[in-house]
Scaffold this motif. Structure first.
Motif, PDB file in Angstrom:
ATOM      1  N   ASP A   1       2.311  11.973  -6.084  1.00  0.00           N
ATOM      2  CA  ASP A   1       3.224  12.367  -5.008  1.00  0.00           C
ATOM      3  C   ASP A   1       2.727  11.866  -3.657  1.00  0.00           C
ATOM      4  OD1 ASP A   1       4.932  13.626  -6.731  1.00  0.00           O
ATOM      5  OD2 ASP A   1       4.020  15.616  -6.477  1.00  0.00           O
ATOM      6  N   GLU A   2       1.413  11.642  -3.544  1.00  0.00           N
ATOM      7  CA  GLU A   2       0.847  11.146  -2.291  1.00  0.00           C
ATOM      8  C   GLU A   2       1.040   9.646  -2.121  1.00  0.00           C
ATOM      9  OE1 GLU A   2      -3.053  12.469  -1.174  1.00  0.00           O
ATOM     10  OE2 GLU A   2      -2.868  14.276  -2.385  1.00  0.00           O
ATOM     11  N   MET A   3       1.375   8.950  -3.205  1.00  0.00           N
ATOM     12  CA  MET A   3       1.571   7.498  -3.133  1.00  0.00           C
ATOM     13  C   MET A   3       2.604   7.102  -4.176  1.00  0.00           C
ATOM     14  SD  MET A   3       0.984   4.781  -1.639  1.00  0.00           S
ATOM     15  CE  MET A   3       1.082   3.018  -1.842  1.00  0.00           C
ATOM     16  N   ARG A   4       3.850   6.923  -3.748  1.00  0.00           N
ATOM     17  CA  ARG A   4       4.935   6.664  -4.676  1.00  0.00           C
ATOM     18  C   ARG A   4       5.143   5.183  -4.960  1.00  0.00           C
ATOM     19  NH1 ARG A   4       5.128  10.122  -7.838  1.00  0.00           N
ATOM     20  NH2 ARG A   4       7.072   9.241  -8.592  1.00  0.00           N
ATOM     21  N   ASP A   5       4.350   4.313  -4.329  1.00  0.00           N
ATOM     22  CA  ASP A   5       4.412   2.875  -4.597  1.00  0.00           C
ATOM     23  C   ASP A   5       3.144   2.417  -5.300  1.00  0.00           C
ATOM     24  OD1 ASP A   5       6.925   2.127  -3.551  1.00  0.00           O
ATOM     25  OD2 ASP A   5       6.137   2.169  -1.514  1.00  0.00           O
ATOM     26  N   ASN A   6       3.217   1.215  -5.844  1.00  0.00           N
ATOM     27  CA  ASN A   6       2.003   0.566  -6.333  1.00  0.00           C
ATOM     28  C   ASN A   6       1.231   0.022  -5.135  1.00  0.00           C
ATOM     29  OD1 ASN A   6       4.310  -0.219  -8.637  1.00  0.00           O
ATOM     30  ND2 ASN A   6       2.396   0.614  -9.418  1.00  0.00           N
ATOM     31  N   SER A   7      -0.047  -0.307  -5.348  1.00  0.00           N
ATOM     32  CA  SER A   7      -0.851  -0.792  -4.225  1.00  0.00           C
ATOM     33  C   SER A   7      -2.090  -1.520  -4.720  1.00  0.00           C
ATOM     34  CB  SER A   7      -1.264   0.369  -3.308  1.00  0.00           C
ATOM     35  OG  SER A   7      -2.087   1.286  -3.995  1.00  0.00           O
ATOM     36  N   TYR A   8      -2.698  -2.281  -3.825  1.00  0.00           N
ATOM     37  CA  TYR A   8      -4.012  -2.887  -4.057  1.00  0.00           C
ATOM     38  C   TYR A   8      -4.699  -3.067  -2.715  1.00  0.00           C
ATOM     39  CZ  TYR A   8      -1.355  -7.255  -3.201  1.00  0.00           C
ATOM     40  OH  TYR A   8      -0.529  -8.230  -2.684  1.00  0.00           O
ATOM     41  N   ASN A   9      -5.988  -3.381  -2.746  1.00  0.00           N
ATOM     42  CA  ASN A   9      -6.788  -3.539  -1.530  1.00  0.00           C
ATOM     43  C   ASN A   9      -7.207  -4.987  -1.342  1.00  0.00           C
ATOM     44  OD1 ASN A   9      -6.846  -0.728  -0.918  1.00  0.00           O
ATOM     45  ND2 ASN A   9      -8.509  -0.436  -2.386  1.00  0.00           N
ATOM     46  N   VAL A  10      -7.254  -5.420  -0.097  1.00  0.00           N
ATOM     47  CA  VAL A  10      -7.786  -6.730   0.270  1.00  0.00           C
ATOM     48  C   VAL A  10      -8.939  -6.495   1.238  1.00  0.00           C
ATOM     49  CG1 VAL A  10      -7.318  -8.955   1.346  1.00  0.00           C
ATOM     50  CG2 VAL A  10      -5.555  -7.850  -0.048  1.00  0.00           C
ATOM     51  N   ILE A  11     -10.128  -6.923   0.848  1.00  0.00           N
ATOM     52  CA  ILE A  11     -11.345  -6.709   1.635  1.00  0.00           C
ATOM     53  C   ILE A  11     -11.800  -8.050   2.181  1.00  0.00           C
ATOM     54  CG2 ILE A  11     -13.706  -5.795   1.595  1.00  0.00           C
ATOM     55  CD1 ILE A  11     -12.773  -4.398  -1.119  1.00  0.00           C
ATOM     56  N   LYS A  12     -11.934  -8.132   3.495  1.00  0.00           N
ATOM     57  CA  LYS A  12     -12.392  -9.369   4.131  1.00  0.00           C
ATOM     58  C   LYS A  12     -13.823  -9.173   4.624  1.00  0.00           C
ATOM     59  CE  LYS A  12      -7.873 -11.058   5.708  1.00  0.00           C
ATOM     60  NZ  LYS A  12      -7.894 -12.294   4.902  1.00  0.00           N
ATOM     61  N   LEU A  13     -14.749  -9.963   4.078  1.00  0.00           N
ATOM     62  CA  LEU A  13     -16.128  -9.947   4.523  1.00  0.00           C
ATOM     63  C   LEU A  13     -16.249 -10.883   5.719  1.00  0.00           C
ATOM     64  CD1 LEU A  13     -18.320  -8.243   3.010  1.00  0.00           C
ATOM     65  CD2 LEU A  13     -16.326  -8.762   1.612  1.00  0.00           C
ATOM     66  N   LEU A  14     -16.449 -10.323   6.891  1.00  0.00           N
ATOM     67  CA  LEU A  14     -16.513 -11.088   8.125  1.00  0.00           C
ATOM     68  C   LEU A  14     -17.937 -11.547   8.385  1.00  0.00           C
ATOM     69  CD1 LEU A  14     -14.298  -8.588  10.166  1.00  0.00           C
ATOM     70  CD2 LEU A  14     -13.548 -10.596   8.850  1.00  0.00           C
ATOM     71  N   ASP A  15     -18.128 -12.352   9.435  1.00  0.00           N
ATOM     72  CA  ASP A  15     -19.486 -12.777   9.765  1.00  0.00           C
ATOM     73  C   ASP A  15     -20.385 -11.573  10.000  1.00  0.00           C
ATOM     74  OD1 ASP A  15     -18.705 -15.400   9.565  1.00  0.00           O
ATOM     75  OD2 ASP A  15     -18.342 -15.650  11.705  1.00  0.00           O
ATOM     76  N   LYS A  16     -19.792 -10.505  10.559  1.00  0.00           N
ATOM     77  CA  LYS A  16     -20.487  -9.236  10.721  1.00  0.00           C
ATOM     78  C   LYS A  16     -19.501  -8.127  10.388  1.00  0.00           C
ATOM     79  CE  LYS A  16     -23.022  -6.345  14.002  1.00  0.00           C
ATOM     80  NZ  LYS A  16     -23.466  -6.177  15.410  1.00  0.00           N
ATOM     81  N   GLY A  17     -19.858  -7.288   9.443  1.00  0.00           N
ATOM     82  CA  GLY A  17     -18.970  -6.216   9.033  1.00  0.00           C
ATOM     83  C   GLY A  17     -17.891  -6.682   8.072  1.00  0.00           C
ATOM     84  N   TYR A  18     -16.879  -5.836   7.871  1.00  0.00           N
ATOM     85  CA  TYR A  18     -15.792  -6.151   6.948  1.00  0.00           C
ATOM     86  C   TYR A  18     -14.576  -5.322   7.304  1.00  0.00           C
ATOM     87  CZ  TYR A  18     -17.181  -1.817   4.558  1.00  0.00           C
ATOM     88  OH  TYR A  18     -17.479  -0.521   4.252  1.00  0.00           O
TER      89      TYR A  18
END
Length: 374
Positions: free
Chosen positions: A335-352
């Motif tokens: 009920d908290e998420m009625r759609d499908n989903s995925y994550n995209v993680i970008k590893l930056l020069d510093k942090g992400y």
């Protein structure tokens, strides 16, 4: 291990055999009186592979990627719970086509699949639809198979046929990963990658579908001791960004737990030994943990203290970020998420940065939220 006779620390492992002259049955109260609380789980027995993959990458090896972005998929649920069409139709887009269209201009260098590739631990579905999809995803996004990290979910391993003495209930999933990677996977397995921006990252693939007891099959369980030993034996590069991948939760992703009577196998999300796992990951310098399981995307930061020489110590780097993925393909949604989903993680020069994408068969992926970390 401390050797009291010589007051030295052992740095080598030795194979040890035992000869039993007898086995006596005692009551629980007798055991507790002589030895303390009853042990939990099946930690006396561990699976031993008959064949070891000679070409498995060593933890010190660096695998080069073609990008600095990670695609994090989870809970695809091929089989009875899968909600995407096999072919395009009016208002309906196949899962592979949705992902490929969204990421074609900035394809990932790594793909993480954090379990539940199937709906009912069906070996035929795993070998047919699951294997075919991941191979097609590899081709479509031009991500080599060695740049995939895959762990099992509770719907990938037949827990109803749990066999703790030989772990044969894991055979179908092990055959699936062997077919995909072209080699037998080791467990635990550490893999290091060199990103195109120069950063190096190390993944620890964790099987959280071990059972502590048959009556607790609705929970996750890692048995962290196995991974602690592997991390202790490996040579760590202090410059690596360390990421752990498992299926079950380390903290709740949903705001409030509810038990679905139609889905009792996953009534409660958190891993039984989550506290030990979190402490272990933090102690070993892991900054990010990825998981799936209850189909709710979420981000949590944990800073769990551990006692060292009588002092409670917290992480020097601000703790562990726990990133939950929603379901990439199921019809059974929260009920908290009625759609499908995925994550995209970008590893930056510093942090992400982390961007969660929401979509469904009739709706193209779009941003749900974005977060940045130093």
């Amino acid at each position: 291990m401390l050797d009291a006779r010589h007051n030295t620390t052992r740095t080598r492992n030795f194979l040890v055999g035992f000869r039993f002259t007898g086995i006596d049955e005692v009551s629980a109260s007798q055991f507790e009186q002589q030895f303390g609380p009853l042990p939990r789980g099946d930690g006396t027995f561990f699976p031993v592979r008959k064949e070891r993959a000679q070409d498995a990458p060593k933890a010190s090896d660096l695998i080069k990627t073609t990008g600095s972005t990670i695609l994090h998929l989870s809970d695809i649920h091929f089989g009875v719970d899968f909600g995407f069409p096999a072919r395009p139709a009016p208002g309906k887009t196949p899962l592979l086509e949705s992902i490929e269209r969204d990421l074609r201009d900035d394809p990932p260098g790594l793909i993480v699949v954090s379990g539940d590739i199937t709906s009912r631990a069906d070996a035929n579905v795993l070998q047919d639809q699951g294997l075919r999809f991941l191979r097609a995803l590899s081709d479509a996004l031009k991500v080599p198979k060695e740049c995939f990290v895959i762990v099992p979910g509770n719907h990938d391993i037949a827990l109803n046929d749990y066999r703790p003495t030989d772990y044969s209930h894991e055979t179908a999933f092990n055959l699936f990963t062997k077919e995909f990677f072209g080699r037998e996977m080791t467990c635990p397995e550490l893999r290091r990658y060199q990103l195109t921006n120069g950063r190096s990252i190390e993944f620890l693939a964790i099987n959280s579908v071990r059972l502590r007891h048959k009556s607790e099959r609705q929970f996750g369980y890692v048995q962290w001791r196995l991974y602690e030993d592997a991390l202790r034996r490996s040579q760590r590069n202090p410059d690596d960004f360390r990421i752990a991948v498992l299926h079950h939760h380390l903290v709740p992703a949903s705001r409030e737990e509810s038990v679905d009577p139609n889905y009792p196998e996953a009534g409660v999300s958190v891993t039984l030994d989550a506290g030990t796992v979190v402490e272990g990951l933090q102690t070993n310098g892991f900054q990010l943990a990825l998981h799936g399981h209850q189909h709710v995307p979420a981000i949590t930061r944990i800073d769990r203290g551990s006692v060292v020489d009588g002092t409670m110590r917290l992480s020097e780097k601000g703790g562990l970020v726990v990133l939950a993925a929603g379901s990439a393909g199921a019809t059974r949604l929260s009920d908290e998420m009625r759609d499908n989903s995925y994550n995209v993680i970008k590893l930056l020069d510093k942090g992400y940065s982390v961007e969660a994408k929401r979509f469904n068969p009739g709706r193209a992926p779009e941003k749900l939220y974005r977060a940045a970390f130093d």
